[in-house]
Design an enzyme around this catalytic site. Sequence first.
Site, PDB file in Angstrom:
ATOM      1  N   LEU A   1       2.516  15.499  -6.495  1.00 28.41           N
ATOM      2  CA  LEU A   1       3.971  16.049  -6.622  1.00 28.41           C
ATOM      3  C   LEU A   1       4.949  15.137  -6.711  1.00 28.41           C
ATOM      4  O   LEU A   1       6.175  15.511  -6.479  1.00 28.41           O
ATOM      5  CB  LEU A   1       3.980  16.985  -5.233  1.00 28.41           C
TER       6      LEU A   1
ATOM      7  N   LEU B   1       5.467  12.594  -4.608  1.00 29.16           N
ATOM      8  CA  LEU B   1       5.787  12.136  -3.234  1.00 29.16           C
ATOM      9  C   LEU B   1       5.851  10.535  -3.168  1.00 29.16           C
ATOM     10  O   LEU B   1       6.663  10.021  -2.743  1.00 29.16           O
ATOM     11  CB  LEU B   1       4.622  12.626  -2.285  1.00 29.16           C
ATOM     12  N   ALA B   2       4.760   9.967  -3.648  1.00 28.51           N
ATOM     13  CA  ALA B   2       4.480   8.408  -3.701  1.00 28.51           C
ATOM     14  C   ALA B   2       5.889   7.985  -4.444  1.00 28.51           C
ATOM     15  O   ALA B   2       6.383   7.008  -4.315  1.00 28.51           O
ATOM     16  CB  ALA B   2       3.390   8.049  -4.387  1.00 28.51           C
TER      17      ALA B   2
ATOM     18  N   HIS C   1       0.915  -1.178   0.040  1.00 26.40           N
ATOM     19  CA  HIS C   1       0.148  -0.001   0.014  1.00 26.40           C
ATOM     20  C   HIS C   1       0.684   1.279   0.147  1.00 26.40           C
ATOM     21  O   HIS C   1       1.816   1.215   0.827  1.00 26.40           O
ATOM     22  CB  HIS C   1      -1.037   0.111   1.285  1.00 26.40           C
TER      23      HIS C   1
ATOM     24  N   CYS D   1       0.651  -2.989  -4.644  1.00 31.22           N
ATOM     25  CA  CYS D   1      -0.016  -1.768  -4.665  1.00 31.22           C
ATOM     26  C   CYS D   1      -0.296  -1.283  -6.313  1.00 31.22           C
ATOM     27  O   CYS D   1       0.724  -1.497  -6.979  1.00 31.22           O
ATOM     28  CB  CYS D   1       0.575  -0.771  -4.040  1.00 31.22           C
ATOM     29  N   SER D   2      -1.392  -0.957  -6.489  1.00 30.16           N
ATOM     30  CA  SER D   2      -1.591  -0.774  -8.076  1.00 30.16           C
ATOM     31  C   SER D   2      -0.958   0.494  -8.345  1.00 30.16           C
ATOM     32  O   SER D   2      -0.482   0.687  -9.508  1.00 30.16           O
ATOM     33  CB  SER D   2      -3.081  -0.555  -8.345  1.00 30.16           C
TER      34      SER D   2
HETATM   35  N1  COA Z   1      -3.078   3.508  -9.177  1.00 33.52           N
HETATM   36  C1  COA Z   1      -2.170   3.773 -10.173  1.00 33.52           C
HETATM   37  N2  COA Z   1      -1.689   5.059 -10.395  1.00 33.52           N
HETATM   38  C2  COA Z   1      -2.481   6.014  -9.689  1.00 33.52           C
HETATM   39  C3  COA Z   1      -3.416   5.703  -8.529  1.00 33.52           C
HETATM   40  C4  COA Z   1      -3.508   4.414  -8.504  1.00 33.52           C
HETATM   41  N3  COA Z   1      -4.320   3.993  -7.375  1.00 33.52           N
HETATM   42  N4  COA Z   1      -3.614   6.851  -7.787  1.00 33.52           N
HETATM   43  C5  COA Z   1      -2.975   7.950  -8.581  1.00 33.52           C
HETATM   44  N5  COA Z   1      -2.305   7.356  -9.651  1.00 33.52           N
HETATM   45  C6  COA Z   1      -1.231   8.110 -10.415  1.00 33.52           C
HETATM   46  C7  COA Z   1      -1.959   9.432 -10.866  1.00 33.52           C
HETATM   47  O1  COA Z   1      -2.758   9.268 -11.918  1.00 33.52           O
HETATM   48  C8  COA Z   1      -0.726  10.415 -11.270  1.00 33.52           C
HETATM   49  O2  COA Z   1      -0.694  10.249 -12.581  1.00 33.52           O
HETATM   50  P1  COA Z   1      -0.038  11.477 -13.468  1.00 33.52           P
HETATM   51  O3  COA Z   1       1.090  11.868 -12.997  1.00 33.52           O
HETATM   52  O4  COA Z   1      -0.120  11.037 -14.973  1.00 33.52           O
HETATM   53  O5  COA Z   1      -1.206  12.551 -13.233  1.00 33.52           O
HETATM   54  C9  COA Z   1       0.510   9.667 -10.597  1.00 33.52           C
HETATM   55  O6  COA Z   1      -0.195   8.586  -9.804  1.00 33.52           O
HETATM   56  C10 COA Z   1       0.886  10.526  -9.401  1.00 33.52           C
HETATM   57  O7  COA Z   1       2.241  10.364  -9.211  1.00 33.52           O
HETATM   58  P2  COA Z   1       2.817  10.477  -7.859  1.00 33.52           P
HETATM   59  O8  COA Z   1       2.890  12.048  -7.680  1.00 33.52           O
HETATM   60  O9  COA Z   1       4.207  10.040  -7.854  1.00 33.52           O
HETATM   61  O10 COA Z   1       1.893  10.048  -6.655  1.00 33.52           O
HETATM   62  P3  COA Z   1       1.113  10.713  -5.308  1.00 33.52           P
HETATM   63  O11 COA Z   1       2.120  11.393  -4.414  1.00 33.52           O
HETATM   64  O12 COA Z   1       0.042  11.676  -5.927  1.00 33.52           O
HETATM   65  O13 COA Z   1       0.577   9.444  -4.745  1.00 33.52           O
HETATM   66  C11 COA Z   1      -1.098   7.524  -4.525  1.00 33.52           C
HETATM   67  C12 COA Z   1      -0.308   8.596  -5.317  1.00 33.52           C
HETATM   68  C13 COA Z   1      -1.726   6.523  -5.459  1.00 33.52           C
HETATM   69  C14 COA Z   1      -0.116   7.184  -3.405  1.00 33.52           C
HETATM   70  C15 COA Z   1      -2.402   8.695  -3.744  1.00 33.52           C
HETATM   71  O14 COA Z   1      -3.084   9.136  -4.936  1.00 33.52           O
HETATM   72  C16 COA Z   1      -3.040   7.899  -2.676  1.00 33.52           C
HETATM   73  O15 COA Z   1      -2.606   7.972  -1.599  1.00 33.52           O
HETATM   74  N6  COA Z   1      -4.125   7.377  -3.169  1.00 33.52           N
HETATM   75  C17 COA Z   1      -5.118   6.952  -2.255  1.00 33.52           C
HETATM   76  C18 COA Z   1      -4.619   5.391  -2.053  1.00 33.52           C
HETATM   77  C19 COA Z   1      -4.218   4.721  -3.085  1.00 33.52           C
HETATM   78  O16 COA Z   1      -5.062   4.334  -3.832  1.00 33.52           O
HETATM   79  N7  COA Z   1      -3.171   3.871  -2.909  1.00 33.52           N
HETATM   80  C20 COA Z   1      -2.513   3.021  -4.235  1.00 33.52           C
HETATM   81  C21 COA Z   1      -3.224   1.599  -4.037  1.00 33.52           C
HETATM   82  S1  COA Z   1      -2.272   0.640  -2.593  1.00 33.52           S
END
Ligand code: COA
Length: 126
Positions: free
Chosen positions: A71, A73-74, A61, A96-97
Amino acid sequence: MAKEGLAGVRQSPEDSIVWREEARKFETPDGEAFLQYRLVDLSRTSSGRGGVSPAAMDMVHTFVPGSKRGLGLAARLCDAAFSHARSHGMRVIPTCSYISDTYLPRNPAWNELVYKDGQPKNSSSM
Ligand code: COA
């Protein structure tokens, strides 16, 4: 909250990511954004052989608060976690997707760490 170490201290993009070993997490210093993993013993699988650690990090996750999304961060959390896996001779299971569908396609160099059952675990040059 115990902080057990800074992950990826050799690489600046990961400098502010904290590894909390006891919680199986990589997280920001405030703990709001995190990558959760579990350790999987590969020694019981058909490919759990070889001279490296018989373990994999199952990255289950990733979470970033809504106000901080988009931004990168992930991606930084993943950078730290994948660097950790490589330096510890571990494979990665991208449950994690976000990791499987977004991070890995954008960072294909890490695919060599991805574990698939039936695949030789030590096929990379780790
Ligand atoms: N699966 C795949 N890709 C995802 C995603 C998901 N569930 N959620 C967001 N993304 C993509 C976005 O579309 C975005 O793409 P873009 O750059 O083309 O706009 C990209 O991730 C953003 O990357 P980044 O900035 O590194 O990620 P983030 O810091 O915004 O965090 C998550 C991404 C997924 C961690 C955040 O949206 C989140 O906490 N979501 C809720 C929990 C979740 O769904 N976690 C993933 C499953 S475990």
